[in-house]
Scaffold this motif. Structure first.
Motif, PDB file in Angstrom:
ATOM      1  N   SER A  40      33.675 -18.950   9.392  1.00 32.73           N
ATOM      2  CA  SER A  40      33.542 -17.802   8.502  1.00 32.73           C
ATOM      3  C   SER A  40      34.665 -16.801   8.694  1.00 32.73           C
ATOM      4  CB  SER A  40      32.206 -17.091   8.755  1.00 32.73           C
ATOM      5  OG  SER A  40      32.130 -15.905   7.995  1.00 32.73           O
ATOM      6  N   ILE A  41      35.152 -16.204   7.598  1.00 34.85           N
ATOM      7  CA  ILE A  41      36.167 -15.168   7.728  1.00 34.85           C
ATOM      8  C   ILE A  41      35.522 -13.805   7.919  1.00 34.85           C
ATOM      9  CG2 ILE A  41      37.717 -16.437   6.213  1.00 34.85           C
ATOM     10  CD1 ILE A  41      37.304 -14.152   4.167  1.00 34.85           C
ATOM     11  N   ASN A  42      34.211 -13.715   7.818  1.00 37.66           N
ATOM     12  CA  ASN A  42      33.541 -12.433   7.898  1.00 37.66           C
ATOM     13  C   ASN A  42      33.050 -12.152   9.306  1.00 37.66           C
ATOM     14  OD1 ASN A  42      33.804 -12.110   5.132  1.00 37.66           O
ATOM     15  ND2 ASN A  42      31.924 -13.240   4.739  1.00 37.66           N
TER      16      ASN A  42
ATOM     17  N   PRO B 206      37.085 -19.505   1.143  1.00 39.03           N
ATOM     18  CA  PRO B 206      37.414 -18.213   1.763  1.00 39.03           C
ATOM     19  C   PRO B 206      38.437 -18.319   2.886  1.00 39.03           C
ATOM     20  CG  PRO B 206      35.053 -18.359   1.391  1.00 39.03           C
ATOM     21  CD  PRO B 206      35.617 -19.719   1.083  1.00 39.03           C
ATOM     22  N   HIS B 207      38.311 -19.342   3.736  1.00 34.61           N
ATOM     23  CA  HIS B 207      39.203 -19.449   4.891  1.00 34.61           C
ATOM     24  C   HIS B 207      40.641 -19.709   4.446  1.00 34.61           C
ATOM     25  CE1 HIS B 207      41.015 -21.234   8.546  1.00 34.61           C
ATOM     26  NE2 HIS B 207      40.177 -20.425   9.186  1.00 34.61           N
TER      27      HIS B 207
ATOM     28  N   ALA C 186      42.167 -16.614   2.705  1.00 40.48           N
ATOM     29  CA  ALA C 186      42.521 -15.525   3.611  1.00 40.48           C
ATOM     30  C   ALA C 186      43.774 -15.848   4.415  1.00 40.48           C
ATOM     31  CB  ALA C 186      41.353 -15.234   4.552  1.00 40.48           C
TER      32      ALA C 186
ATOM     33  N   ALA D 198      39.805 -12.171  -0.168  1.00 39.18           N
ATOM     34  CA  ALA D 198      38.513 -12.855  -0.164  1.00 39.18           C
ATOM     35  C   ALA D 198      38.197 -13.327  -1.575  1.00 39.18           C
ATOM     36  CB  ALA D 198      37.416 -11.920   0.336  1.00 39.18           C
TER      37      ALA D 198
ATOM     38  N   TYR E 288      38.735  -7.946  -0.808  1.00 36.89           N
ATOM     39  CA  TYR E 288      39.327  -7.972   0.524  1.00 36.89           C
ATOM     40  C   TYR E 288      38.215  -7.767   1.545  1.00 36.89           C
ATOM     41  CZ  TYR E 288      43.556  -7.265  -2.207  1.00 36.89           C
ATOM     42  OH  TYR E 288      44.544  -7.396  -3.126  1.00 36.89           O
ATOM     43  N   ARG E 289      38.257  -8.547   2.620  1.00 36.29           N
ATOM     44  CA  ARG E 289      37.234  -8.445   3.652  1.00 36.29           C
ATOM     45  C   ARG E 289      37.865  -8.530   5.027  1.00 36.29           C
ATOM     46  NH1 ARG E 289      32.696 -12.590   1.076  1.00 36.29           N
ATOM     47  NH2 ARG E 289      32.465 -11.486  -0.912  1.00 36.29           N
TER      48      ARG E 289
ATOM     49  N   VAL F 241      38.688  -9.843   8.608  1.00 39.13           N
ATOM     50  CA  VAL F 241      38.822 -11.157   9.231  1.00 39.13           C
ATOM     51  C   VAL F 241      39.010 -10.966  10.728  1.00 39.13           C
ATOM     52  CG1 VAL F 241      39.749 -12.306   7.195  1.00 39.13           C
ATOM     53  CG2 VAL F 241      41.320 -11.199   8.797  1.00 39.13           C
TER      54      VAL F 241
END
Length: 430
Positions: free
Chosen positions: A36-38, A218-219, A222, A359, A365-366, A368
């Protein structure tokens, strides 16, 4: 953080000067990187992390447990196409990889009851990769050991799975004609990139992977943005570079396999992409080791995340193969994040926390966190000056980057921290 000793400094410098030395890698327990990028547990707004939530990330055993749960979930959901090797690492069920097998080796495989499923000529590497099928009721591990005994000079292994995202893909082929004036190019072996995101509006992206259509993830999105993304709110390291994005997942249960990685790297070799980022991790594998060695001998620079299993974890691959540029992650104060891998495989460190990237969906944008997002910063910095595969040029590019580095620390930041100016602070997007 202890200062680097002269002995350790000499060892790290020798690594830079010995890029062409391809040695055998040791074994390691199976490890998987969290995809997960979050930031875990931040709900729908990962930009609003509380102190307690961020502190929870410092509990490395919890992260390791989550990784083990991911491994179990992967094997359960795809039990029809995946199996575990003796160390517990996922691999494609009843498949064995053979690297440029000799006629005697193929005869040994046939005598062991194996049949050729696929044969791929890796034109960019002048090698052949053969996927052998194990009989339905045979044990893959037992057949592998039997094959190695019959042909001790051959290279045979499981078709291991490597993770860095969920499963995604991108179309194979695509336009291979360079855009006029686009001299800088950088490679990405990862999951799918969302080319419709605003940060890629003017980006030159060449794709390899699946034959149907892009499958943004997502990965991969990013990681790609940190290299070539650019918008009003965001700026990657090399926004004018052409991105050669190889997707190795394809929304398939066998996505991320060693043979897919080998095919992606062969494509990069044909396209003469000098610097390639690999924010993926997994166990040691003979086929992966061979293809990595072939790329290094041709003068490519392979940049890889060292993983997020904590300082005491065994080494992860491909970052731990000799000659690969292993990258760790630091926070805004230059401190190595607690979950980052440690060891001699760390050559550089770069921002990998307290930062945002592109994202999919909303918000655009989130935050990471992890070594996966430090590696592309190092890759893009190297690609900005190293544009054609060449062993001497690769050594010079690494030496030049090392001169820019700060806070060198053996096993933690290697030759030092680079790319601090490319961390996009979450506060700028509030």
């Amino acid at each position: 953080m202890k200062p680097i000793s002269p002995k350790r400094a000499h060892r790290l410098a020798s690594t830079v000067l010995a890029l062409t030395l391809i040695a055998s890698a040791g074994s390691a327990d199976a490890q998987l990187r969290l995809p997960s990028i979050n930031l875990p547990g931040l709900g729908n707004d990962p930009l609003r992390a509380t102190t307690s939530q961020v502190q929870a990330l410092r509990d490395v055993p919890v992260l390791r447990d989550a990784r083990q749960q991911l491994l179990g979930k992967l094997l359960r959901e795809h039990r029809d196409v995946l199996e575990a090797d003796p160390r517990g690492a996922p691999a494609v069920r009843r498949e064995i990889l053979a690297w440029s097998p000799s006629p005697a080796g193929l005869a040994a495989a046939s005598a062991a009851g194996l049949r050729v499923l696929r044969e791929t000529r890796l034109d960019g590497l002048d090698e052949v990769m053969v996927v052998l099928g194990v009989p339905e009721h045979a044990d893959t591990g037992a057949v592998l050991e039997q094959l190695r005994a019959r042909d001790p000079d051959g290279s045979y292994d499981f078709n291991h799975i490597y993770t860095g995202s969920a499963s995604s893909a991108a179309p194979e082929g695509g336009d291979s004609t360079p855009r006029k004036g686009a001299a800088i190019r950088v490679g990405l072996v990862d999951s799918g990139v969302d080319g419709q995101h605003d940060v890629f509006r003017t980006a030159d992206i060449r794709r390899w992977g699946c034959p149907d259509a892009p499958h943004p993830d997502p990965h991969g999105t990013a990681v790609a943005a940190l290299m070539v993304g650019q918008s009003r709110e965001f700026h990657g390291v090399a926004p004018r570079a052409s991105l050669f994005a190889a997707d190795i997942y394809c929304d398939s249960g066998t996505g991320g396999s060693a043979d897919r990685i080998a095919g992606a790297l062969a494509w990069m070799a044909r396209e003469q992409v000098a610097v390639i980022n690999m924010s993926i991790v997994g166990p040691p594998n003979q086929t992966l080791e061979r293809v990595v060695g072939a790329m290094l001998r041709r003068g490519h620079l392979l940049v890889a995340a060292v993983g997020n299993d904590g300082p005491a974890a065994p080494p992860l691959y491909p970052a731990s193969y000799p000659g690969v540029v292993g990258v760790s992650a630091v926070d805004r104060r230059g401190r190595v994040i607690p979950e980052a891998g440690r060891g001699p495989q760390v050559m550089f460190a770069a921002p990998g926390n307290n930062m945002v990237s592109a994202a999919i969906g909303e918000p655009a944008y989130r935050q990471v966190r992890g070594t996966s997002f430090a590696a592309p910063i190092v890759a893009a910095l190297l690609a900005s000056t190293f544009v054609h595969p060449d062993k001497a040029g690769a050594t010079l590019a690494l030496a030049a980057l090392a001169k820019q580095a700060s806070n060198a620390s053996a096993n933690e930041t290697g030759l030092g921290i680079v790319g601090r100016d490319f961390r996009v602070d979450p506060e700028t997007l509030r």
